[in-house]
Each structure stands twice: as structure tokens, then as C-alpha cells.
Design a protein around this motif. Sequence first.
Motif, PDB file in Angstrom:
ATOM      1  N   LEU A  43     -19.932  74.533-106.898  1.00  0.00           N
ATOM      2  CA  LEU A  43     -20.736  75.209-105.884  1.00  0.00           C
ATOM      3  C   LEU A  43     -19.842  76.165-105.105  1.00  0.00           C
ATOM      4  O   LEU A  43     -18.824  75.757-104.552  1.00  0.00           O
ATOM      5  N   TYR A  44     -20.245  77.437-105.060  1.00  0.00           N
ATOM      6  CA  TYR A  44     -19.516  78.470-104.324  1.00  0.00           C
ATOM      7  C   TYR A  44     -20.368  78.917-103.140  1.00  0.00           C
ATOM      8  O   TYR A  44     -21.492  79.402-103.327  1.00  0.00           O
ATOM      9  N   LEU A  45     -19.842  78.751-101.944  1.00  0.00           N
ATOM     10  CA  LEU A  45     -20.518  79.190-100.721  1.00  0.00           C
ATOM     11  C   LEU A  45     -19.783  80.439-100.239  1.00  0.00           C
ATOM     12  O   LEU A  45     -18.668  80.368 -99.732  1.00  0.00           O
ATOM     13  N   VAL A  46     -20.450  81.598-100.394  1.00  0.00           N
ATOM     14  CA  VAL A  46     -19.748  82.877-100.377  1.00  0.00           C
ATOM     15  C   VAL A  46     -19.895  83.613 -99.033  1.00  0.00           C
ATOM     16  O   VAL A  46     -20.279  84.771 -98.980  1.00  0.00           O
ATOM     17  N   GLY A  47     -19.618  82.920 -97.950  1.00  0.00           N
ATOM     18  CA  GLY A  47     -19.487  83.578 -96.664  1.00  0.00           C
ATOM     19  C   GLY A  47     -20.732  83.653 -95.808  1.00  0.00           C
ATOM     20  O   GLY A  47     -21.857  83.624 -96.301  1.00  0.00           O
ATOM     21  N   ASP A  48     -20.517  83.743 -94.504  1.00  0.00           N
ATOM     22  CA  ASP A  48     -21.573  83.749 -93.490  1.00  0.00           C
ATOM     23  C   ASP A  48     -22.504  82.552 -93.651  1.00  0.00           C
ATOM     24  O   ASP A  48     -23.727  82.658 -93.476  1.00  0.00           O
ATOM     25  N   ILE A  49     -21.927  81.422 -93.993  1.00  0.00           N
ATOM     26  CA  ILE A  49     -22.684  80.181 -94.035  1.00  0.00           C
ATOM     27  C   ILE A  49     -23.134  79.827 -92.619  1.00  0.00           C
ATOM     28  O   ILE A  49     -24.238  79.333 -92.403  1.00  0.00           O
ATOM     29  N   PHE A  50     -22.271  80.122 -91.659  1.00  0.00           N
ATOM     30  CA  PHE A  50     -22.598  79.925 -90.252  1.00  0.00           C
ATOM     31  C   PHE A  50     -22.684  81.288 -89.571  1.00  0.00           C
ATOM     32  O   PHE A  50     -21.939  82.211 -89.905  1.00  0.00           O
ATOM     33  N   ASP A  51     -23.584  81.404 -88.608  1.00  0.00           N
ATOM     34  CA  ASP A  51     -23.718  82.672 -87.903  1.00  0.00           C
ATOM     35  C   ASP A  51     -22.581  82.875 -86.912  1.00  0.00           C
ATOM     36  O   ASP A  51     -22.265  84.009 -86.545  1.00  0.00           O
ATOM     37  N   TYR A  52     -21.952  81.791 -86.506  1.00  0.00           N
ATOM     38  CA  TYR A  52     -20.766  81.856 -85.652  1.00  0.00           C
ATOM     39  C   TYR A  52     -19.967  80.583 -85.895  1.00  0.00           C
ATOM     40  O   TYR A  52     -20.517  79.532 -86.191  1.00  0.00           O
ATOM     41  N   TRP A  53     -18.658  80.697 -85.771  1.00  0.00           N
ATOM     42  CA  TRP A  53     -17.811  79.529 -86.019  1.00  0.00           C
ATOM     43  C   TRP A  53     -16.442  79.767 -85.406  1.00  0.00           C
ATOM     44  O   TRP A  53     -15.860  80.837 -85.567  1.00  0.00           O
ATOM     45  N   ASN A  78     -17.585  64.013-106.203  1.00  0.00           N
ATOM     46  CA  ASN A  78     -16.536  64.806-106.869  1.00  0.00           C
ATOM     47  C   ASN A  78     -17.040  66.142-107.391  1.00  0.00           C
ATOM     48  O   ASN A  78     -16.540  66.663-108.395  1.00  0.00           O
ATOM     49  N   ILE A  79     -18.031  66.706-106.724  1.00  0.00           N
ATOM     50  CA  ILE A  79     -18.501  68.042-107.059  1.00  0.00           C
ATOM     51  C   ILE A  79     -17.616  69.051-106.334  1.00  0.00           C
ATOM     52  O   ILE A  79     -17.526  69.021-105.104  1.00  0.00           O
ATOM     53  N   PRO A  80     -16.947  69.948-107.061  1.00  0.00           N
ATOM     54  CA  PRO A  80     -16.091  70.943-106.399  1.00  0.00           C
ATOM     55  C   PRO A  80     -16.925  71.933-105.586  1.00  0.00           C
ATOM     56  O   PRO A  80     -17.949  72.432-106.055  1.00  0.00           O
ATOM     57  N   ILE A  81     -16.488  72.194-104.366  1.00  0.00           N
ATOM     58  CA  ILE A  81     -17.132  73.176-103.498  1.00  0.00           C
ATOM     59  C   ILE A  81     -16.058  74.143-103.022  1.00  0.00           C
ATOM     60  O   ILE A  81     -14.968  73.725-102.620  1.00  0.00           O
ATOM     61  N   TYR A  82     -16.368  75.435-103.083  1.00  0.00           N
ATOM     62  CA  TYR A  82     -15.435  76.469-102.664  1.00  0.00           C
ATOM     63  C   TYR A  82     -16.105  77.273-101.554  1.00  0.00           C
ATOM     64  O   TYR A  82     -17.214  77.775-101.731  1.00  0.00           O
ATOM     65  N   LEU A  83     -15.426  77.404-100.416  1.00  0.00           N
ATOM     66  CA  LEU A  83     -16.019  78.033 -99.243  1.00  0.00           C
ATOM     67  C   LEU A  83     -15.254  79.302 -98.881  1.00  0.00           C
ATOM     68  O   LEU A  83     -14.038  79.280 -98.698  1.00  0.00           O
ATOM     69  N   PHE A  84     -15.989  80.413 -98.789  1.00  0.00           N
ATOM     70  CA  PHE A  84     -15.408  81.703 -98.431  1.00  0.00           C
ATOM     71  C   PHE A  84     -15.794  82.040 -96.993  1.00  0.00           C
ATOM     72  O   PHE A  84     -16.924  81.802 -96.574  1.00  0.00           O
ATOM     73  N   GLY A 101     -12.251  68.130 -97.994  1.00  0.00           N
ATOM     74  CA  GLY A 101     -11.566  68.521 -99.228  1.00  0.00           C
ATOM     75  C   GLY A 101     -12.152  69.772 -99.845  1.00  0.00           C
ATOM     76  O   GLY A 101     -12.183  69.924-101.072  1.00  0.00           O
ATOM     77  N   ILE A 102     -12.609  70.686 -98.993  1.00  0.00           N
ATOM     78  CA  ILE A 102     -13.207  71.939 -99.462  1.00  0.00           C
ATOM     79  C   ILE A 102     -12.231  73.072 -99.154  1.00  0.00           C
ATOM     80  O   ILE A 102     -11.958  73.354 -97.982  1.00  0.00           O
ATOM     81  N   PRO A 103     -11.698  73.749-100.168  1.00  0.00           N
ATOM     82  CA  PRO A 103     -10.758  74.844 -99.910  1.00  0.00           C
ATOM     83  C   PRO A 103     -11.460  76.057 -99.306  1.00  0.00           C
ATOM     84  O   PRO A 103     -12.623  76.329 -99.594  1.00  0.00           O
ATOM     85  N   ILE A 104     -10.715  76.782 -98.452  1.00  0.00           N
ATOM     86  CA  ILE A 104     -11.225  77.972 -97.797  1.00  0.00           C
ATOM     87  C   ILE A 104     -10.568  79.201 -98.419  1.00  0.00           C
ATOM     88  O   ILE A 104      -9.347  79.246 -98.595  1.00  0.00           O
ATOM     89  N   TYR A 105     -11.379  80.203 -98.736  1.00  0.00           N
ATOM     90  CA  TYR A 105     -10.877  81.467 -99.266  1.00  0.00           C
ATOM     91  C   TYR A 105     -11.194  82.574 -98.271  1.00  0.00           C
ATOM     92  O   TYR A 105     -12.345  82.786 -97.906  1.00  0.00           O
ATOM     93  N   ARG A 106     -10.153  83.299 -97.869  1.00  0.00           N
ATOM     94  CA  ARG A 106     -10.305  84.376 -96.895  1.00  0.00           C
ATOM     95  C   ARG A 106     -10.353  85.748 -97.548  1.00  0.00           C
ATOM     96  O   ARG A 106     -10.658  86.744 -96.895  1.00  0.00           O
TER      97      ARG A 106
END
Length: 255
Positions: A43-53, A78-84, A101-106
Motif C-alpha cells: 500500500l502506497y499513501l502518496v501524500g496529503d493524507i492529512f490536511d495538516y500535520w 505484515n502488509i508493507p505500507i509506504y507513506l509519502f 513501522g511505516i517508512p516516510i518518503y520526502r
Amino acid sequence: MNKKKIYFASDFHLGADGKLTSKEREIQIVNWLSSIQGEIEELYLVGDIFDYWFEYKNAIPKGFSLFLGKLAELRALNIPIYLFTGNHDMWMFGYFEEELGIPIYRKPIIKKIQGKDLFIGHGDGLGPKDYGYKLLKKILNNRLCQWAYARIHPNLGIGLMKYFSSLSRGFGNEQFHSKSKERLIEYCESEIQKSKIDIFVFGHRHLPLDVTLSNNKSKYYNLGDWVNFQSYGMMYNGEFTIEYYNKINKTVIVE
């Protein structure tokens, strides 16, 4: 069920009301994740998941408990999740990595998935011009700026973050420009001159897009959003498609 599907989603903008309240949209997103849970390979969560953080050392923004709990449940399986990070939630530091355990990509990444080379990122600040935002992004990513903001009490700091995020929001006002005037398309065109990319996956634009690039091989997909479209990307057996949680709403721009 065989786990062979890769999912991509962006622009949930949790914390901001739209057609639905933030809580209603959060419930909708959690229901969607539950409905696909048995077939998620990644699962790839590709940014602006939150309106502010903004993460303080001992505090994060209030709310989002259903969504965060669902992420914890997926990680327990054990489902890999990647958060941008996106332009609304770039101030993520260690919370997701340490707690879930979710890596963050900037920055965007290039990754081979199901035999295809994918370029994945939120999309903010890419392409020509937009110099004002590019300068602002550098300032906001400055460690000294982040340290200074962390000195503000969370009640005020998170409140200010919520206010400033509301100033750069225009849900429902997005329009597709011609290919030559879409910054992300211009960016993709420049990238395919330098490297072999089969599929570009971006958020940020708030419009579900399916664009064939000038080499007639590479594709650019925009994931749309969950404020207006409830759209997401799915990759199965090397094929990428834009899908919709609300099957009635199938508005995708194909170029």
C-alpha cells in the motif's frame, strides 16, 4: 485470496471537511481499506493524507484514531505500507516509523513493481515555474525552521498549521489544462528523456488522470483524491488502473 494487487492512494486531506466531514471521510477510507485488506500486497499513501500535520516530541494532531488504528492493523498483518509527505503534511518526523513501522518518503522514488519501472511521488514542486512554492518548501523543510516551530505550544502550533493549510485549499475547483500547460505532464516528459520510466504515479492534482506520454509507451496517472472522487490506483499483473470506491463516480480524464 492471492495477494497480487498493489494499491496507491493520495489526498485524503483528513482534518478538512469537504462534501463529507473529515470524520465521515475517515470512516469511508477505513471501510475501503477493510474491503481490500485480503488482497493488498503493498500500500502506497502518496501524500496529503492529512490536511495538516506537525509532530512534537510528545504530541501529534488530535483525531484520526480510526485511520491510524487501521494502519496499525494492516501492519500487524505484515502488509508493507509506504507513506509519502505532501505539501500539507510535510512535517512528519519519526512517529509513523517508530510506532507503526511505516517508512516516510520526502522525495519521489523509482521502484520496479510487477516488472514495470514506477516513478512515485506526491508531485508538489515538480515541473517548471511555481517558484514561490518551491522556495516556501525549502524554508519549511529547513531544520532550524522546524526546530523553531516546535517551540510553539502544541495548542497554538497545531491550530496555526490547520489555519495555514486552509488557505491553500481549493477542493472542487480543479480543472485539467492542456498537456502543454500541466506541470506534472511537462515534468514526466522531461524525465522520460533521461531515464526509462514506464509509469508515473502522482497525487497533488486532485484529478484522476490517465495520460499517455509522447513516447507512446510511458504513462502518467494521477490518483485524484478522496474529497471529491474517492479514487485510487491499483496495479495487477503489471497493469495500472484508476479505480473508485464509489462505483457510481467514474470521472477520469484520459489523454
